[in-house]
Design a protein around this motif. Structure first.
Motif, PDB file in Angstrom:
ATOM      1  N   CYS A  66       0.850  -1.189   0.000  1.00 39.27           N
ATOM      2  CA  CYS A  66       0.000   0.000   0.000  1.00 39.27           C
ATOM      3  C   CYS A  66       0.887   1.242   0.000  1.00 39.27           C
ATOM      4  CB  CYS A  66      -0.919  -0.004   1.224  1.00 39.27           C
ATOM      5  SG  CYS A  66      -2.188   1.276   1.186  1.00 39.27           S
ATOM      6  N   THR A  67       0.667   2.120  -0.969  1.00 38.00           N
ATOM      7  CA  THR A  67       1.502   3.305  -1.148  1.00 38.00           C
ATOM      8  C   THR A  67       0.835   4.554  -0.585  1.00 38.00           C
ATOM      9  OG1 THR A  67       2.562   2.404  -3.126  1.00 38.00           O
ATOM     10  CG2 THR A  67       2.594   4.801  -2.872  1.00 38.00           C
ATOM     11  N   PHE A  68       1.620   5.349   0.146  1.00 40.28           N
ATOM     12  CA  PHE A  68       1.167   6.649   0.637  1.00 40.28           C
ATOM     13  C   PHE A  68       1.643   7.696  -0.355  1.00 40.28           C
ATOM     14  CE2 PHE A  68       1.298  10.490   3.242  1.00 40.28           C
ATOM     15  CZ  PHE A  68       0.089  10.407   3.916  1.00 40.28           C
ATOM     16  N   TYR A  69       0.706   8.365  -1.005  1.00 44.30           N
ATOM     17  CA  TYR A  69       1.069   9.319  -2.048  1.00 44.30           C
ATOM     18  C   TYR A  69       0.123  10.514  -2.029  1.00 44.30           C
ATOM     19  CZ  TYR A  69       2.135  11.377  -6.557  1.00 44.30           C
ATOM     20  OH  TYR A  69       2.490  12.262  -7.548  1.00 44.30           O
ATOM     21  N   GLY A  70       0.683  11.693  -2.101  1.00 52.24           N
ATOM     22  CA  GLY A  70      -0.138  12.896  -2.163  1.00 52.24           C
ATOM     23  C   GLY A  70      -0.999  13.099  -0.932  1.00 52.24           C
ATOM     24  N   GLY A  71      -0.541  12.599   0.221  1.00 49.47           N
ATOM     25  CA  GLY A  71      -1.267  12.822   1.459  1.00 49.47           C
ATOM     26  C   GLY A  71      -2.300  11.770   1.808  1.00 49.47           C
ATOM     27  N   ARG A  72      -2.336  10.647   1.076  1.00 48.38           N
ATOM     28  CA  ARG A  72      -3.304   9.599   1.407  1.00 48.38           C
ATOM     29  C   ARG A  72      -2.775   8.231   1.002  1.00 48.38           C
ATOM     30  NH1 ARG A  72      -8.689  10.524  -1.625  1.00 48.38           N
ATOM     31  NH2 ARG A  72      -9.240   8.588  -0.566  1.00 48.38           N
ATOM     32  N   TRP A  73      -3.310   7.200   1.655  1.00 48.75           N
ATOM     33  CA  TRP A  73      -2.997   5.825   1.278  1.00 48.75           C
ATOM     34  C   TRP A  73      -3.823   5.466   0.041  1.00 48.75           C
ATOM     35  CZ3 TRP A  73       1.091   3.533   3.245  1.00 48.75           C
ATOM     36  CH2 TRP A  73       1.546   3.909   4.507  1.00 48.75           C
ATOM     37  N   ILE A  74      -3.147   4.954  -0.983  1.00 46.32           N
ATOM     38  CA  ILE A  74      -3.813   4.589  -2.232  1.00 46.32           C
ATOM     39  C   ILE A  74      -4.276   3.132  -2.134  1.00 46.32           C
ATOM     40  CG2 ILE A  74      -3.568   4.430  -4.729  1.00 46.32           C
ATOM     41  CD1 ILE A  74      -3.359   7.295  -3.560  1.00 46.32           C
ATOM     42  N   ARG A  75      -5.575   2.924  -2.158  1.00 46.68           N
ATOM     43  CA  ARG A  75      -6.129   1.578  -1.954  1.00 46.68           C
ATOM     44  C   ARG A  75      -6.946   1.072  -3.143  1.00 46.68           C
ATOM     45  NH1 ARG A  75      -5.047  -0.405   2.795  1.00 46.68           N
ATOM     46  NH2 ARG A  75      -4.410   0.964   4.514  1.00 46.68           N
ATOM     47  N   HIS A  76      -6.789   1.693  -4.284  1.00 48.02           N
ATOM     48  CA  HIS A  76      -7.518   1.264  -5.482  1.00 48.02           C
ATOM     49  C   HIS A  76      -6.632   1.483  -6.709  1.00 48.02           C
ATOM     50  CE1 HIS A  76     -10.471   2.649  -2.449  1.00 48.02           C
ATOM     51  NE2 HIS A  76     -11.138   1.574  -2.815  1.00 48.02           N
ATOM     52  N   GLY A  77      -7.198   1.223  -7.870  1.00 46.96           N
ATOM     53  CA  GLY A  77      -6.471   1.461  -9.111  1.00 46.96           C
ATOM     54  C   GLY A  77      -5.336   0.484  -9.330  1.00 46.96           C
ATOM     55  N   ASP A  78      -4.365   0.897 -10.147  1.00 46.21           N
ATOM     56  CA  ASP A  78      -3.233   0.027 -10.498  1.00 46.21           C
ATOM     57  C   ASP A  78      -2.197  -0.070  -9.385  1.00 46.21           C
ATOM     58  OD1 ASP A  78      -4.250  -0.646 -12.936  1.00 46.21           O
ATOM     59  OD2 ASP A  78      -3.007   0.730 -14.104  1.00 46.21           O
ATOM     60  N   TRP A  79      -2.306   0.773  -8.361  1.00 45.39           N
ATOM     61  CA  TRP A  79      -1.308   0.763  -7.297  1.00 45.39           C
ATOM     62  C   TRP A  79      -1.690  -0.091  -6.101  1.00 45.39           C
ATOM     63  CZ3 TRP A  79       1.319   6.183  -6.362  1.00 45.39           C
ATOM     64  CH2 TRP A  79       2.025   6.538  -7.509  1.00 45.39           C
ATOM     65  N   TYR A  80      -2.859  -0.695  -6.139  1.00 43.87           N
ATOM     66  CA  TYR A  80      -3.248  -1.552  -5.008  1.00 43.87           C
ATOM     67  C   TYR A  80      -4.176  -2.652  -5.519  1.00 43.87           C
ATOM     68  CZ  TYR A  80      -4.426  -2.971  -0.282  1.00 43.87           C
ATOM     69  OH  TYR A  80      -4.562  -3.704   0.869  1.00 43.87           O
ATOM     70  N   PRO A  81      -3.964  -3.912  -5.074  1.00 42.37           N
ATOM     71  CA  PRO A  81      -3.112  -4.309  -3.959  1.00 42.37           C
ATOM     72  C   PRO A  81      -1.617  -4.435  -4.274  1.00 42.37           C
ATOM     73  CG  PRO A  81      -4.290  -6.214  -4.784  1.00 42.37           C
ATOM     74  CD  PRO A  81      -4.830  -5.022  -5.527  1.00 42.37           C
ATOM     75  N   ASP A  82      -1.214  -4.363  -5.537  1.00 42.16           N
ATOM     76  CA  ASP A  82       0.208  -4.365  -5.882  1.00 42.16           C
ATOM     77  C   ASP A  82       0.965  -5.440  -5.100  1.00 42.16           C
ATOM     78  OD1 ASP A  82       2.558  -3.552  -7.117  1.00 42.16           O
ATOM     79  OD2 ASP A  82       2.984  -2.008  -5.612  1.00 42.16           O
TER      80      ASP A  82
END
Length: 264
Positions: free
Chosen positions: A124-140
């Motif tokens: 789970c990546t923290f980017y731009g002030g939030r945890w990214i939990r959807h899209g191509d970056w999660y669940p990665d």
């Protein structure tokens, strides 16, 4: 650093490669110190920002080596491990408390390890002030915990991939990835990544324009933003979807550019 004398250390060697990462590596080291048996840090030989001093605070075994590429560097660090299991970690990643607990519970019951050569877990990546939990970056999902001798790093630099010989189990808890990248940094990475893609595919053809510059990028955006619910991650999810589409288009545009150059 935690007092490891009061805790039973797991038979895990943590392997990290790093350049000048003094601003980020402490969190990674702190997340594995005190419950794993060994920490190995392979540093680029030009590191000069004190990353080595921080690693020393955690009792890490430090090696200085010339940069050989992501894959060769990670294999070099894994070859230095002495524990039965290896945990691969990047300098901008950390083991979340939930993942630490899940790994400890896994090793507390050795029968659960039997039959598996490696284990994966979501990142789970923290980017731009939030945890990214959807899209191509999660669940990665990443394979980062493996039995020594049962896997090695492969793939195409800079996109390394762990090649495992045997069954891969799945853990549920997240590996944390704290991305400090700005919008500019993300765009700059596309330049280097797409240049490397073209170099690795020097003998390949770009393919039809409509496919490489319209269909593939369009699909990447729709998949990330709509099908994988990237819109639930706010402006960050929208930007990530556009970024992935742009990266895809850039790869095929650069291949077209190479093909259009006059032959020497």
């Amino acid at each position: 650093m935690p007092d490891s004398t009061k805790i039973q250390l797991l038979p895990i060697s943590v392997c990290i490669i790093a350049g000048n990462e003094a601003s980020r590596i402490r969190r990674a080291l702190d997340s594995v110190a005190g419950w794993t048996s060994e920490i190995i840090v392979v540093l680029n030989d030009d590191v000069n920002d004190g990353t080595d001093k921080i690693a020393e605070e955690f009792g890490a075994k430090i090696f200085h080596e010339p940069w050989k590429g992501h894959i060769a560097q990670k294999n070099s660090s894994a070859q230095k491990a002495s524990s039965k299991w290896i945990l691969g970690l990047d300098a901008d990643e950390s083991i979340s408390p939930a993942l630490k607990k899940e790994i400890q519970e896994l090793f507390a019951r050795p029968e659960r390890l039997q039959g598996f050569a490696a284990f994966s877990f979501p990142r789970c990546t923290f980017y731009g002030g939030r945890w990214i939990r959807h899209g191509d970056w999660y669940p990665d999902r990443q394979i980062r915990l493996w039995q020594r001798g049962q896997a090695q790093w492969g793939g195409i630099d800079p996109h390394d991939k762990l090649l495992v010989r045997g069954r891969i189990g799945k853990l549920k808890s997240d590996l944390h990835h704290l991305s400090n990248d700005s919008v500019n940094t993300r765009i700059q990475k596309i330049i280097s990544y797409t240049d490397e893609f073209v170099r690795q595919h020097s003998q390949g053809a770009a393919g039809p324009v409509i496919s490489g510059l319209i269909i593939r990028p369009g699909w990447r955006f729709l998949r990330a933003y709509l099908l994988r619910l990237g819109f639930l991650d706010g402006w960050q999810g929208l930007f990530i979807a556009w970024l992935n589409a742009f990266s895809t288009a850039s790869k095929y545009a650069k291949m077209r550019e190479r093909e259009s150059r006059p032959q020497q």
